[in-house]
Structure formats: C-alpha cells, structure tokens
Design an enzyme around this catalytic site. Sequence first.
Site, short mmCIF file in Angstrom:
data_model
loop_
_atom_site.label_atom_id
_atom_site.label_comp_id
_atom_site.label_asym_id
_atom_site.label_seq_id
_atom_site.Cartn_x
_atom_site.Cartn_y
_atom_site.Cartn_z
N LEU A 105 -1.02 -6.75 9.62
CA LEU A 105 -1.32 -5.87 8.76
C LEU A 105 -2.01 -4.41 9.31
CD1 LEU A 105 -1.26 -5.45 4.55
CD2 LEU A 105 -1.82 -4.02 6.15
N GLU A 109 -0.49 -0.89 10.87
CA GLU A 109 0.86 -0.21 11.67
C GLU A 109 0.32 0.46 13.03
OE1 GLU A 109 1.81 -1.63 7.90
OE2 GLU A 109 -0.48 0.32 8.25
N GLN A 162 6.72 -1.60 7.08
CA GLN A 162 7.98 -2.74 6.40
C GLN A 162 8.05 -1.61 5.12
OE1 GLN A 162 4.84 -4.76 3.17
NE2 GLN A 162 5.36 -6.70 4.30
N HIS A 199 6.19 3.34 -2.09
CA HIS A 199 7.76 2.70 -2.23
C HIS A 199 8.74 3.28 -2.53
CE1 HIS A 199 4.58 -0.22 -2.48
NE2 HIS A 199 5.43 -1.02 -2.03
#
Length: 832
Positions: free
Chosen positions: A546, A548, A570, A619
């Site tokens: 995890l 980026e 993601q 998100h």
Amino acid sequence: MAGRWLRSFGEGFYTIGSAGHEGNAVVAAALRPTDPALLHYRSGAFWCVRAAQAAGEWTGSPGADDHRRDGGSGADAGRQTAARPGTDPGSDRTPPPDGVSGDDSAPADGTGSAGAIRPATDPSTATGPSNATGPSTATGPSTAGEPAAGGGAAPAGPAGPDVGIAARRAVRRPLVGAYAEAARDVLRGMVASAHEPIAGGRHKVFGRADLAIVPTTSTIASHLPRAVGMGLAVERLRRLETVRRTGDGVRIGGGGASDTPWPPDAIVVCSFGDASVNHASATAAFNTAGWYDHTGLRIPVLFVCEDNGLGISVRSPRKWVETTLRSKPGIRYFAADGGDPVRAYEVAAEAATWVRRHRRPAVLHLSTVRLMGHAGADVETAYRGADEIAADLARDPLAGTARLLVAAGVATSEELLARYDEIGWQVRRIAEEVLDEPKLTSPAEVVTPLAPRRPVRVARAVADAAARAGGPGAGVRAEAFGGKPPELAGPLTLAQSINAALADGMLDHPQMAVFGEDVGVKGGVYGVTKGLRDRFGAARVFDTLLDETSILGLALGAGLAGMLPVPEIQYLAYLHNAEDQLRGEAATMRFFSQGAFRNPMVVRVAGLAYQEGFGGHFHNDNSVAVLRDVPGLVIAVPARPDDAAPMLRTCLASAAVDGSVCVFLEPIALYHTRDLYADGDGEWLAGYAEPGAWSSGHVPIGRARVYGVGSAEDLTVITFGSGVRMSLRVAAALADEGIGSRVVDLRWLAPLPVADIIREAAATGRVLVVDETRRSGGVGEGVIAALVDAGYVGAVRRVAGVDSFVPLGPAARQVLVSEEAITQGARTLLAR
C-alpha cells in the site's frame, strides 16, 4: 572548476560539481558497463569510468572483460556517440578557438597559469600518510560459499586495480579518448548545448543509452522508486522469458513486445546523497525493496549513498545516515571511505558481487567530502568553519590517490602535478570549445522529444491486434475467456468492458503487467480486474504494498526495462501523494533523453465523484488539475462502456508505439451503472465489439464523441465523465420541449479535442460547459480558453463544481453539479 569559470561570465548554467565525490569512480569500476545506473548530480567520476569501460579503455576491473563478453554496453538501446557533431574522439589535443592562445602557460583571460583554475588550497600537493580516520569496512557475515540465486552462476570476485604498468601509462598520457569526450559531454550540459548527447540542451544530467546510464532530474530521491521498479522488472522479465520458452501461460503475442535492454544477470545501481535518505521517496523505495525481499521476491538493486555530511548547509546528524541505512530490513549494508580508493573498490566490488549473486538489494554507504560548496552560488564559509573546510581538503580523494601512487613508486609528485595541470588546461580548452555550440532556439526544438504522437501507427497497431485476435489467436482468446468471448456475453457495464479490454490487452501484449493494491486475488475493490490473475498468472497480475509512490515507481522501472506496465491507483485522492512520480519522472524521461529512453505506462485510476452510499473526499475526488498540468501526459476519461474498451486499446497501443504515459481515469459512479433514462432501461450498457470491428471503432487520442438529441440545432453541451450521463438526461427532457442539443463527450482531458470543441460550438452558437471538477482549475477553464483562443463569438456558460472538497453523505449534493443546475444553465443560455 570549469563550470564555475563559465558561470562567471554568464555562459554556464549549472555549477553543482563532483569535487570531493570522485571516489564514486570505484563504484563504476566494480560494475559492468551493462549494469543500468541512475546517478545523482555529483557522479562525474562514475560517468568518466563508465565511458572508458564502454570504449574498452578501462583496465584493472571486470568492466572491460565483461563489456567484451556481453557484446557491448547496451548498444541495442541506441548508440549516441556517432551523432555528436564537432567532436574528435581520437584527438588528444584540440586547437583553441579564435582568440585563444595556444600557449599552455597563458590562458586567454590573463589569469595566469592553467593551475589558476584550481582552488586556492590545492589538495593535489598534499603529502603524508593516508587520512587518519581509516576506511570503513563491510559489515555482516561473509558471503563466501553462499549459493547463487536468480538462475545465474555467481561471477568470480573482481581483482583489485592494477597499479603497475597500466597506472604508469595512465599517469603519463594526457586526457584522451573516452575521458575527453566524457568531459566534453558534461560541459555541454553546463552550457545548455544542443549537441549534448542525452538531454540536448534541456538540462544538465548524466545519461547515455550506450552507457546504460538513465538520466535523472535533480528532484531529490525521486529516482529511487524507479530503481526498485527496474530491479523487479529485470527479475520478472526473466520469469516471463521462461514462460515464453516453455509455452506456459496464455497469450496471443506480438503487440509491440520488446526485450529488456540489459543482460538477465544485470544489477541496477542508484546513487544519491546523504540528505536524501530523509526524503519520502527514498523511504518508499527502501521500504518497497525490503518488503519484496521479505516476501521472497528478488530485486537486484545496489543503492549507493554518497555521504558528505551536508544537505547544502544542513548537516546530517552524526551517525544518523549509518543508523538509518543499517536499519532498513531486507537491505544488506556495506560501508567504505570514498577517500581510500583501494579499500573502497574492494568493498564496492564485494557489494556488487553480492547483489549479482543473490539478486537481493544492498546499500553501499560511501563516505565522502564536499569541496568548494554545494554550487557556485553557495558561500559555505557562512555555515562552515575554516578548520572544517581544511579538514575536508585533506581528505580530497585526488590527494589520497596521489599519495597512493607516490608511495607505490608509480609516479613522482612532480609528474602528478604536471598531469593535474595538463588535464585542467585541457578541460578549460574543451569548455571554451563548447561555448560556440548551438543552443535550442525555438519552442518546437524544445518540445519535440516530449511526447511524440504517431496516430497512424497507433491505429495500425490496433488493427494488427484485431487481426491477431480474430485470426490466428482466436482459439487462444476463446480459451482465455472460458469459451465465451465478451462480444458474446451481452451488454456490459463500464467495469465489465474495462475488464474485458484488459484481458485482450494481456493476450496481445506479452510484456504487459497489471498491478496495484488489491488487483490480484480480490480483483480490485470494484471488481474491474476480477479473474485476470487466474487467467494470466501471478507474474503478470499481482498485488503490491500500500504505497502509491512505490506503485508508480515499479511502473517507471518496468516500462524502462521493456515491459508495458498497467498500474492501478485505487482512488484518485491517493494519487496526490505520489504525483511527482508522474510529473518529475515519467513525463520527463523522453524530454531529458531526446527519446533514447522511455517509460510507457497506462495508469488506471478510479476517480471522480457521485459515488452513492460511500463518500467523503478520499473516495469522491474531483481534482484533476494537477494531471492536466503535466506536459505530454495523456488523460482519458471513458464514460460509456462502448468507449472504454477502444480508448483503453488506444492507450495501450500509444504506450507501446510511442512510449506514451497515459492516465486512464475511470468514473467510479459509472462502473456498474446500467440505466440512463429510467430504471431498468439498460441504456447505459453496451455490447463489446468483436475483433473485426476494433479498427472501425478505433478512438484516436484527442477525439470527442458527439450525441445528437432532437434537432441538435439549439444548444451545445460540452462535458465528460459523469456529466455525460446527466447531460444526456437533461437533453432528453429539453427535446420533449422541442429544444435540440448536441452533447459532446470530451473523452480526453489531455490533449483536449480542440477541433471538435470548436466545430460543435460553432454549430449552435450556444455552449454550456458541464464540468464536474471544480470551478477553479477545472477542465471547464481549458474548454473556454480553447474557444476564446479560436475566436469563438457565441454565447457560453459554465456549470461546475464548487471550490470545495466533497463532503460525506447528502451534503455532497451541495457542491457537485446536478441535473437541475445543468437545466438552469441551459435555459439561461437559450433565453439570450
């Protein structure tokens, strides 16, 4: 010193020098000239030795022998030496330009002898024993007798440098051949000469394809994640080659596959300064290398930390760098004193041999000094005392080497001083010569290598892929899809269409790899990569840690090594802590190498807003301005399933053909959308085109899609992503009132489809820009600017998101574009 001389009268543009770091020459000597290297800006000595190795002028290390055995140093990557105008590698003395005296004793500027370009305190005259601190020694258990790993035989340990006949010969000859040309290339970079062999006057970097030296920009530590990616790619390509030989795995093949430019047993070397160990990019790289090592995957990377104790003026705390590097799990630690060339060479050779044998990461902590300050403008007496500066001068690696040669009887102090003066004068002459070389003189010259676009070749690549998939590969393709190709599966959602296109891409591009957080076993948090790992194996579809920065670093290295990486970020919000891997590394590679190196990739990013029931700004992120600001970056935003597959095929083909860096931004809210106008109508679903229709349905980069609703004569709506669905719904309602609209789906946010925008705007004279990103810095600003630049004189209005982060829950509707706002904007325009 020559660089600072050039700067003194405004003809030099870069003065960060290598003085004090010349001990990195032993690192080059301990490596093969085919080992790819990413070098920081104090790597002049490494650069010179590598140039000599590649030219066959180096003796006393494994470099020359390995160079001959490997058949050259990356010649397939494209030699550049032949393209250097105005040079004569065979000449050891060059006539000075007009107005420059040919008398070695009198420089043209009247400053006295050639030795005047040396610092006031000349370390070459130092005598006496080697510095009292003594060399550091490698730590950890001996590697003797340990088994070889990575499928290759363990190379024999290199012999030490020959200080006999070869050294005597070197002492007595002037600067010639590869060394003179290496100096010329560095000086060309300093004066921004268009003849500089890698960046062509765009930056001062160390890089040349035929030397396997990959250019890096001056962003601190940003190249370390790429080095880890290169190491992982070397090992994965070895595995993929095994798959190709044995016939295991599923593929059709042929889609622009390329082999790695380096031998299978190559190791990657990456150098950086001590202050860089504190940078987030360095931390990410060390962590990723150790993480993969912990899982049993091999990454043959030799990190080289050149520790001069300073980050410009800020001191590294005593023992901090050593403590930090020793504590990195999974990374073997070696240490040496760069001022002691013999012992430093022994340790560097031991470290390189260990990495090559075991295919595991290691760090060489090379202590150095920094002479003459950080750069020309740096007055180090403002933060360093005279005693400290004098102590560093006493540790000058040139003086240390001179003491060794004198003590060994190889040369006298007088011979060495004469050689030092001769080389200094020759470098000065070369500096004078490169002054007259041309500079870049037009915007076109500057941007030519940035991001070439060859749309005809890309279209041909898509057509060739279709021919393979529908012809000789039809059986393999049907098997890969379990006997039911996607064109026979009925209408698909956006997510399903992307999944099918990824599978077709994997079939056609044997070097393609899909990776990221949760993309393997889980198949992605939205199921977009579901089933790909089962079909193509864990070597080509795999989960990452995890981080980026590391995900993009892996892609950067993989693309450079000859793979076609398709990393997934993601969520768009997660990209922002790793943006420089795209801006400073990926997008600049062709620009700073004139196309000699490239790092093709297609970065899939789930993003934009309107995700019902799962919100918050992480998100539902609508911030894409930072991506649109990156020169040369391709940004694709598919809204419809029948656009997603052809656009993804275009991005893959562009990456393979042109080395493009593409961001494939996938609207989360549309992943599983099925309906358009009413529940159950299935109007947002679309069939998947069979291979025979791929060519006719090809979507070129920078071309929009236009939907005519009603008469399509009254209003032009320009939008993208989720705005397409909302705008089509509004246009249908307006059509019931007799108002005809043209809904333009941009599809590409960079480059914008300017010609389509202008044409469709002129068709109605009324333009409504529906921009789901923010009002400030949003896509709509670019659309309106394009209209203004083209002289558009009709009416225009913009509906955009509020300048706010997207809040959680129903509050999100207060800051996002709504159908009501689109309707109101349309009516306002129509009322004019």
